[in-house]
Write a protein that holds these residues in place. Sequence first.
Motif, PDB file in Angstrom:
ATOM      1  N   ARG A 164       0.855  -1.133   0.033  1.00 57.65           N
ATOM      2  CA  ARG A 164      -0.196  -0.237   0.156  1.00 57.65           C
ATOM      3  C   ARG A 164       0.733   1.330   0.031  1.00 57.65           C
ATOM      4  O   ARG A 164       0.338   2.314   0.143  1.00 57.65           O
ATOM      5  CB  ARG A 164      -1.053   0.024   1.229  1.00 57.65           C
ATOM      6  CG  ARG A 164      -0.394   0.056   2.438  1.00 57.65           C
ATOM      7  CD  ARG A 164       0.003  -0.995   3.299  1.00 57.65           C
ATOM      8  NE  ARG A 164      -0.095  -0.764   4.715  1.00 57.65           N
ATOM      9  CZ  ARG A 164       0.623  -1.673   5.377  1.00 57.65           C
ATOM     10  NH1 ARG A 164       1.534  -2.407   5.010  1.00 57.65           N
ATOM     11  NH2 ARG A 164       0.646  -1.561   6.633  1.00 57.65           N
TER      12      ARG A 164
ATOM     13  N   SER B 196      -3.702   5.470  -3.822  1.00 54.59           N
ATOM     14  CA  SER B 196      -5.078   5.652  -3.579  1.00 54.59           C
ATOM     15  C   SER B 196      -5.754   4.296  -3.684  1.00 54.59           C
ATOM     16  O   SER B 196      -5.212   3.125  -3.817  1.00 54.59           O
ATOM     17  CB  SER B 196      -5.507   6.383  -4.949  1.00 54.59           C
ATOM     18  OG  SER B 196      -5.244   5.422  -6.246  1.00 54.59           O
ATOM     19  N   GLU B 197      -7.192   4.437  -3.161  1.00 54.81           N
ATOM     20  CA  GLU B 197      -8.021   3.295  -2.988  1.00 54.81           C
ATOM     21  C   GLU B 197      -8.083   2.455  -4.284  1.00 54.81           C
ATOM     22  O   GLU B 197      -7.676   1.119  -4.348  1.00 54.81           O
ATOM     23  CB  GLU B 197      -9.230   3.523  -2.409  1.00 54.81           C
ATOM     24  CG  GLU B 197     -10.225   2.384  -1.950  1.00 54.81           C
ATOM     25  CD  GLU B 197     -11.327   2.767  -1.551  1.00 54.81           C
ATOM     26  OE1 GLU B 197     -12.369   2.311  -1.578  1.00 54.81           O
ATOM     27  OE2 GLU B 197     -11.508   3.932  -0.944  1.00 54.81           O
ATOM     28  N   LYS B 198      -8.192   3.247  -5.358  1.00 53.22           N
ATOM     29  CA  LYS B 198      -8.277   2.539  -6.722  1.00 53.22           C
ATOM     30  C   LYS B 198      -7.147   1.861  -7.004  1.00 53.22           C
ATOM     31  O   LYS B 198      -7.251   0.756  -7.383  1.00 53.22           O
ATOM     32  CB  LYS B 198      -8.563   3.550  -7.799  1.00 53.22           C
ATOM     33  CG  LYS B 198      -8.875   2.927  -9.191  1.00 53.22           C
ATOM     34  CD  LYS B 198      -9.016   3.815 -10.237  1.00 53.22           C
ATOM     35  CE  LYS B 198      -9.271   3.484 -11.613  1.00 53.22           C
ATOM     36  NZ  LYS B 198      -8.100   2.890 -12.145  1.00 53.22           N
ATOM     37  N   GLU B 199      -6.081   2.410  -6.898  1.00 56.58           N
ATOM     38  CA  GLU B 199      -4.644   1.566  -6.994  1.00 56.58           C
ATOM     39  C   GLU B 199      -4.385   0.256  -6.174  1.00 56.58           C
ATOM     40  O   GLU B 199      -3.847  -0.624  -6.644  1.00 56.58           O
ATOM     41  CB  GLU B 199      -3.615   2.668  -6.902  1.00 56.58           C
ATOM     42  CG  GLU B 199      -3.142   3.687  -7.918  1.00 56.58           C
ATOM     43  CD  GLU B 199      -2.184   4.521  -7.827  1.00 56.58           C
ATOM     44  OE1 GLU B 199      -1.188   4.641  -8.614  1.00 56.58           O
ATOM     45  OE2 GLU B 199      -2.128   5.250  -6.861  1.00 56.58           O
ATOM     46  N   GLU B 200      -4.710   0.606  -4.946  1.00 54.45           N
ATOM     47  CA  GLU B 200      -4.678  -0.451  -4.005  1.00 54.45           C
ATOM     48  C   GLU B 200      -5.511  -1.743  -4.351  1.00 54.45           C
ATOM     49  O   GLU B 200      -5.082  -2.875  -4.396  1.00 54.45           O
ATOM     50  CB  GLU B 200      -4.839  -0.045  -2.677  1.00 54.45           C
ATOM     51  CG  GLU B 200      -4.561  -1.263  -1.735  1.00 54.45           C
ATOM     52  CD  GLU B 200      -4.824  -0.891  -0.182  1.00 54.45           C
ATOM     53  OE1 GLU B 200      -4.733  -1.560   0.617  1.00 54.45           O
ATOM     54  OE2 GLU B 200      -4.912   0.386   0.237  1.00 54.45           O
ATOM     55  N   VAL B 201      -6.626  -1.448  -4.951  1.00 51.34           N
ATOM     56  CA  VAL B 201      -7.518  -2.774  -5.034  1.00 51.34           C
ATOM     57  C   VAL B 201      -7.225  -3.025  -6.444  1.00 51.34           C
ATOM     58  O   VAL B 201      -7.136  -4.245  -6.652  1.00 51.34           O
ATOM     59  CB  VAL B 201      -9.189  -2.051  -5.393  1.00 51.34           C
ATOM     60  CG1 VAL B 201      -9.995  -3.051  -6.061  1.00 51.34           C
ATOM     61  CG2 VAL B 201      -9.624  -1.641  -3.823  1.00 51.34           C
ATOM     62  N   GLU B 202      -6.780  -2.377  -7.485  1.00 47.79           N
ATOM     63  CA  GLU B 202      -6.378  -3.007  -8.732  1.00 47.79           C
ATOM     64  C   GLU B 202      -5.011  -3.775  -8.518  1.00 47.79           C
ATOM     65  O   GLU B 202      -4.556  -4.468  -9.230  1.00 47.79           O
ATOM     66  CB  GLU B 202      -6.066  -1.701  -9.724  1.00 47.79           C
ATOM     67  CG  GLU B 202      -5.909  -2.348 -10.974  1.00 47.79           C
ATOM     68  CD  GLU B 202      -5.656  -1.075 -11.966  1.00 47.79           C
ATOM     69  OE1 GLU B 202      -5.945  -1.219 -13.364  1.00 47.79           O
ATOM     70  OE2 GLU B 202      -5.256   0.111 -11.660  1.00 47.79           O
TER      71      GLU B 202
ATOM     72  N   GLY C 135      -0.686   0.063 -10.837  1.00 50.10           N
ATOM     73  CA  GLY C 135      -0.901   1.495 -10.476  1.00 50.10           C
ATOM     74  C   GLY C 135       0.500   2.202 -10.583  1.00 50.10           C
ATOM     75  O   GLY C 135       0.641   3.212 -10.762  1.00 50.10           O
TER      76      GLY C 135
ATOM     77  N   LYS D  46      -7.103 -11.180  -7.344  1.00 49.71           N
ATOM     78  CA  LYS D  46      -7.371  -9.953  -6.531  1.00 49.71           C
ATOM     79  C   LYS D  46      -7.441 -10.211  -4.954  1.00 49.71           C
ATOM     80  O   LYS D  46      -7.154  -9.474  -4.244  1.00 49.71           O
ATOM     81  CB  LYS D  46      -8.502  -9.042  -6.990  1.00 49.71           C
ATOM     82  CG  LYS D  46      -8.233  -8.786  -8.315  1.00 49.71           C
ATOM     83  CD  LYS D  46      -7.239  -7.888  -8.521  1.00 49.71           C
ATOM     84  CE  LYS D  46      -7.049  -7.368 -10.105  1.00 49.71           C
ATOM     85  NZ  LYS D  46      -6.265  -6.573 -10.529  1.00 49.71           N
TER      86      LYS D  46
END
Length: 487
Positions: free
Chosen positions: A191, A462-468, A473, A487
Amino acid sequence: MTVASPASRRRPRSLQEASLLEAPELLLRKVRGLSSNRTLTWLACVPIALMGLGLFNLAAHAAELPELNAGFLANNMFLFVCAVLVIFMNAGFAMVEAGMCRQKNAVNILAKNLIVFALAVTAYWFIGYKIMYNADWVIPGWFKFGGLFFDPTVTPEMVTDGSLVPSIDFLFQAAFAGTAATIVSGLVAERIKFGEFVIFSLVLVGILYPISGSWQWNFPDDAGLGGGWLSTLGFIDFAGSTVVHSFGAWAGLVGAMLLGPRIGKFVDGKTQAMPGHNLAIATLGCLILWIGWYGFNPGSWLAMGPEVPYIAVTTTLGAAGGGIAATLLSQFTGGKPDLTMTINGILAGLVGVTAGCDGFSMPAAWVVGFISGILVVFSVAWIDGLKIDDPVGAFSVHGTCGIWATLAVGLFNVDKGLFTGHGFSQLGIQIVGVLAYAIFAVVSSFIVWSIIGAIFGGIRVSEKEEVEGLDIGEHGMEAYPDFASAK
């Protein structure tokens, strides 16, 4: 036209009869014994030996030096090999961390572990080594500074005394500095922003680690002067359970707390398992680290002497005790033996024996390692209970067991330990050292992490990068592009 098969062609009997392509093979076969695999293996060592001798002669800058004696060559070649083993530990750290984390972050973890050593060497060469060793005290016992870089000149006295040349000493110490930064990587995995981690690593290796390292590994002279304050006090940390491992663990723990846990790690107050994607790689990484530790601990003797094999044995016993204890405890607490705990147990045992491997008896080394294996299992659960996300158990291995290792010197050291009949004095000194490194690491790293976060708008992706996944990212690539991402 009939063409002879290769098998029917007559082999040339002399160089005069051979073609240009056949001549080299014939010439090699003329040298008696080269057809033996064992002989070829020994011959392969010749370039390595010549390279080693060349390094020392090159470092001398063609100065007027006495003839290189056996002690000088043995000590420097020994430490060179140990430095390479410690450097190779970076591969082990990378594999353990990547294997124990998720597939979508593998590239990011490998990139961090690879670049961190390049950064460590550069920062340590530029300023860190000078702060830690090769300079005068600005604040006696506490802080050194005297310019940049270091002087690689080999003097006649170094050859006569069988001392280490500056370049070999720097290489070995730089490898240790890189280890401290690598420990941080495990605590902040999955993260953290790549660039911000790079900046923190530069500061850690170039300034923070050298300052605290100088407290212990600058030893007083015969008159008791010129040493770091902890060394003068009598603190013992032979190969760095606190100086390297605990220091890196405390710095990483601060980063992990500032980052917060990974998304989905703690749900409704309960810890959720996030299994690693490749335990085969993690296991191989553990074995690489175990092998590399034979450079870490025996190399810390800084010479090839009769003590070296003894230190190698106590190191081995500590690892064995830790692996056995963690495996048994995971069996009792979870119903089945946990491979990740076996891995961390072995590493915990290695960390546990590092501070006192030169001064433990062999039974004591095994016991210290065994207790380390127990501690690491409970520490992982304790850290989770505090809602601190440590993806690979790095603090439990290097921090908790680094503290235990340092205190164990005050208990089991043959010449100064409580359990060997020498009172509480050394244990008290060990406690002071543990607290000093913990306080300095926590305060200094908090300041550095906070400044980096303020300048760059935070240290977390970012949250999006962490999820992806950080592979996409942060790096725009995947570790396993031919397989569907888990995932």
